[in-house]
Enzyme design. Sequence first.
Site, mmCIF file in Angstrom:
data_model
loop_
_atom_site.group_PDB
_atom_site.id
_atom_site.type_symbol
_atom_site.label_atom_id
_atom_site.label_comp_id
_atom_site.label_asym_id
_atom_site.label_seq_id
_atom_site.Cartn_x
_atom_site.Cartn_y
_atom_site.Cartn_z
ATOM 1 N N GLY A 194 -11.589 3.158 -10.760
ATOM 2 C CA GLY A 194 -10.718 2.700 -9.691
ATOM 3 C C GLY A 194 -9.713 1.694 -10.216
ATOM 4 O O GLY A 194 -10.079 0.572 -10.560
ATOM 5 N N SER A 205 -8.771 -2.225 -0.976
ATOM 6 C CA SER A 205 -8.087 -2.579 0.272
ATOM 7 C C SER A 205 -7.269 -3.857 0.174
ATOM 8 O O SER A 205 -6.389 -4.084 0.997
ATOM 9 C CB SER A 205 -9.120 -2.705 1.396
ATOM 10 O OG SER A 205 -10.090 -3.667 1.032
ATOM 11 N N CYS A 222 -5.923 -4.801 -2.936
ATOM 12 C CA CYS A 222 -5.292 -4.726 -4.265
ATOM 13 C C CYS A 222 -3.802 -4.504 -4.128
ATOM 14 O O CYS A 222 -3.374 -3.747 -3.263
ATOM 15 C CB CYS A 222 -5.803 -3.527 -5.045
ATOM 16 S SG CYS A 222 -7.546 -3.516 -5.247
ATOM 17 N N GLY A 229 -11.160 1.650 -2.038
ATOM 18 C CA GLY A 229 -10.370 2.602 -1.261
ATOM 19 C C GLY A 229 -11.133 3.315 -0.168
ATOM 20 O O GLY A 229 -10.584 4.210 0.477
ATOM 21 N N GLY A 239 -15.966 -2.770 -0.865
ATOM 22 C CA GLY A 239 -15.586 -4.171 -0.709
ATOM 23 C C GLY A 239 -15.258 -4.462 0.744
ATOM 24 O O GLY A 239 -16.076 -4.967 1.509
ATOM 25 N N ALA A 273 -7.860 -10.809 -7.752
ATOM 26 C CA ALA A 273 -6.654 -11.174 -8.494
ATOM 27 C C ALA A 273 -5.573 -11.712 -7.558
ATOM 28 O O ALA A 273 -4.398 -11.735 -7.898
ATOM 29 C CB ALA A 273 -6.139 -9.968 -9.272
ATOM 30 N N GLU A 306 -2.239 -9.836 -8.273
ATOM 31 C CA GLU A 306 -2.354 -8.389 -8.062
ATOM 32 C C GLU A 306 -3.335 -8.107 -6.935
ATOM 33 O O GLU A 306 -4.070 -7.118 -6.942
ATOM 34 C CB GLU A 306 -2.774 -7.686 -9.359
ATOM 35 C CG GLU A 306 -1.670 -7.712 -10.400
ATOM 36 C CD GLU A 306 -1.994 -6.939 -11.658
ATOM 37 O OE1 GLU A 306 -2.909 -6.103 -11.636
ATOM 38 O OE2 GLU A 306 -1.307 -7.183 -12.666
ATOM 39 N N GLU A 325 -3.367 15.501 12.314
ATOM 40 C CA GLU A 325 -4.271 16.294 13.142
ATOM 41 C C GLU A 325 -5.713 15.790 13.006
ATOM 42 O O GLU A 325 -6.520 15.887 13.927
ATOM 43 C CB GLU A 325 -4.184 17.752 12.685
ATOM 44 C CG GLU A 325 -4.996 18.743 13.483
ATOM 45 C CD GLU A 325 -4.915 20.129 12.851
ATOM 46 O OE1 GLU A 325 -4.326 21.019 13.461
ATOM 47 O OE2 GLU A 325 -5.436 20.306 11.726
HETATM 48 P P1 XMP Z 1 -12.287 -1.897 -1.135
HETATM 49 O O1 XMP Z 1 -11.216 -0.899 -0.815
HETATM 50 O O2 XMP Z 1 -13.648 -1.362 -0.838
HETATM 51 O O3 XMP Z 1 -12.185 -2.105 -2.736
HETATM 52 O O4 XMP Z 1 -12.023 -3.231 -0.512
HETATM 53 C C1 XMP Z 1 -12.985 -3.009 -3.452
HETATM 54 C C2 XMP Z 1 -12.544 -3.029 -4.906
HETATM 55 O O5 XMP Z 1 -11.225 -3.534 -5.058
HETATM 56 C C3 XMP Z 1 -11.032 -4.011 -6.399
HETATM 57 N N1 XMP Z 1 -10.368 -5.323 -6.356
HETATM 58 C C4 XMP Z 1 -9.104 -5.558 -6.742
HETATM 59 N N2 XMP Z 1 -8.152 -4.751 -7.287
HETATM 60 N N3 XMP Z 1 -6.600 -6.546 -7.298
HETATM 61 C C5 XMP Z 1 -6.901 -5.255 -7.579
HETATM 62 O O6 XMP Z 1 -6.045 -4.523 -8.078
HETATM 63 C C6 XMP Z 1 -7.497 -7.430 -6.745
HETATM 64 O O7 XMP Z 1 -7.182 -8.592 -6.472
HETATM 65 C C7 XMP Z 1 -8.809 -6.906 -6.465
HETATM 66 N N4 XMP Z 1 -9.937 -7.466 -5.937
HETATM 67 C C8 XMP Z 1 -10.861 -6.469 -5.892
HETATM 68 C C9 XMP Z 1 -12.401 -4.077 -7.023
HETATM 69 O O8 XMP Z 1 -12.512 -2.974 -7.894
HETATM 70 C C10 XMP Z 1 -13.321 -3.948 -5.808
HETATM 71 O O9 XMP Z 1 -14.608 -3.465 -6.134
#
Ligand code: XMP
Length: 476
Positions: free
Chosen positions: A301, A306, A308, A343, A364, A392, A414, A468
């Site tokens: 990933g 969500s 990022c 994601g 997350g 990040a 980021e 849809e």
């Molecule tokens: P979800 O979509 O479940 O994703 O909230 C959790 C994952 O997001 C990643 N993560 C980051 N990626 N910048 C990024 O590009 C960030 O600041 C950041 N913080 C978390 C990480 O892989 C996590 O498990």
Amino acid sequence: MNWNSEIPLALSYDDVMLVPLRSAIRSRREVDTSTRFTRRLRLSVPLVSANMDTVTESSMSIAMARVGGLGIIHRFLTVEQQSREVARVKRAEALVIEDPHTVRADATFDEARRLMAEHGVSGLVVVDADRRLAGMLTSRDIGMVPDARLVSDAMTPRARLAVGRVDTGGEEALAIMREARVEKLPLVGDDDHLAGLVTMRDLLQHAERPEATTDERGRLAVGAAIGVRGDYLERARALVAAGADVLVLDIAHGHAEHAVQAVGAVREAIGDAVDIVAGNVATSDGARDLCLAGAAAVKVGVGPGSVCTTRIVAGVGVPQLSAVMACARECAAHDVPVIADGGIRYPGDVAKAIAAGAETVMIGGLLAGTPESPGDVVTREGRRVKVFRGMASAPAAEARAHAEDDEFVPTVPEGVETVVPLRDPSSEIVRNLVGGLRSGMSYSNAATIAQMHANATFVRITPAGLQESHPHALGR
Ligand code: XMP
């Protein structure tokens, strides 16, 4: 840049649907969701909570392991703090409490009461100066002899105690406790030295929850994240000593050469006791290099999370479905499981991630805001919320500005910080996600995760198909 090559297409969860297949599955309950997190660590539910400072510390890890998943404790703590979080999970449940709280027979009654309150326990093992078993003092005894002055006035003495041996197994311990009508059984080794304590509550809980993720001693399993710089080897050793069942070597660009090399360095530092997960990558080359370096699972990933912004800030990433498929194909050749990280917005995304070849999914955002996520409840614009932030993001980077040599502090953020409303307990969120997965598996004629990998079939959809798919009768 190869100017003449065609740019390949990459897809994400919203670009595809699982095709309903002729299915022999009669009920969703028939579906077995058990899987591998790493080559050696099995889970009965393929969900793992993300190593983020607003998602996973000990409470989340305990909740995740109890329902059959796993928590990965984030690394933005001091080595001592992170080790303590690991130890908390390991102490939450056990078949045998190896280091039970004790008191001396000549201690005052008030002292014993204070110790019980302080440790939150309903009984103390009474020992002599050499830690030989001298008796038991439970809250029941305290109620019976309220005017006792010393522990010895109220305790059940050694001669009248039901006692097990250091190697007494769970079933035998239960039988002894039932026979003696007691809820706690001290275990002794040679010379009557205290060797542990078994409680009826722990044994019954263990029997009632066969799906929980536990180690061979019945303690809940937990993972812990480490980086690839600074104190990471010392941290790895401390986490393993504290009882971590798996280490997750987690950096934003897991295909950086220093990250690949770090897998071997950590392996050398900790020996073969626990598996090492490495990531994050998004390409088959990245996955292959981590497998060859010795990773026991590969986390996939780059940018789907969500909170990022890597894809927007750096212009880098691979849409997650294609990333998972490419890595899973490569990892299968090495017999290494893939973790689809980030994601996930709907239960159906879990089904799609598993169908794409992942063996587990890391969550997350969907677990942020639950009672088990770290952080205080705050009120913003009249709503009760919790903070959720990318690791990040600027606020997360600022919060650990003291940490030297932190690769996760990028020159520009980021990730972003947001707030999420208070949510149901994480066990409910997991139940919902697993329900969707079971359903997706039954439509795909898959009774197991392996069959899901083999049978599931995707179609690509258009924006009209996506529209849809979401409820659209409302507002007509
Ligand atoms: P979800 O979509 O479940 O994703 O909230 C959790 C994952 O997001 C990643 N993560 C980051 N990626 N910048 C990024 O590009 C960030 O600041 C950041 N913080 C978390 C990480 O892989 C996590 O498990």
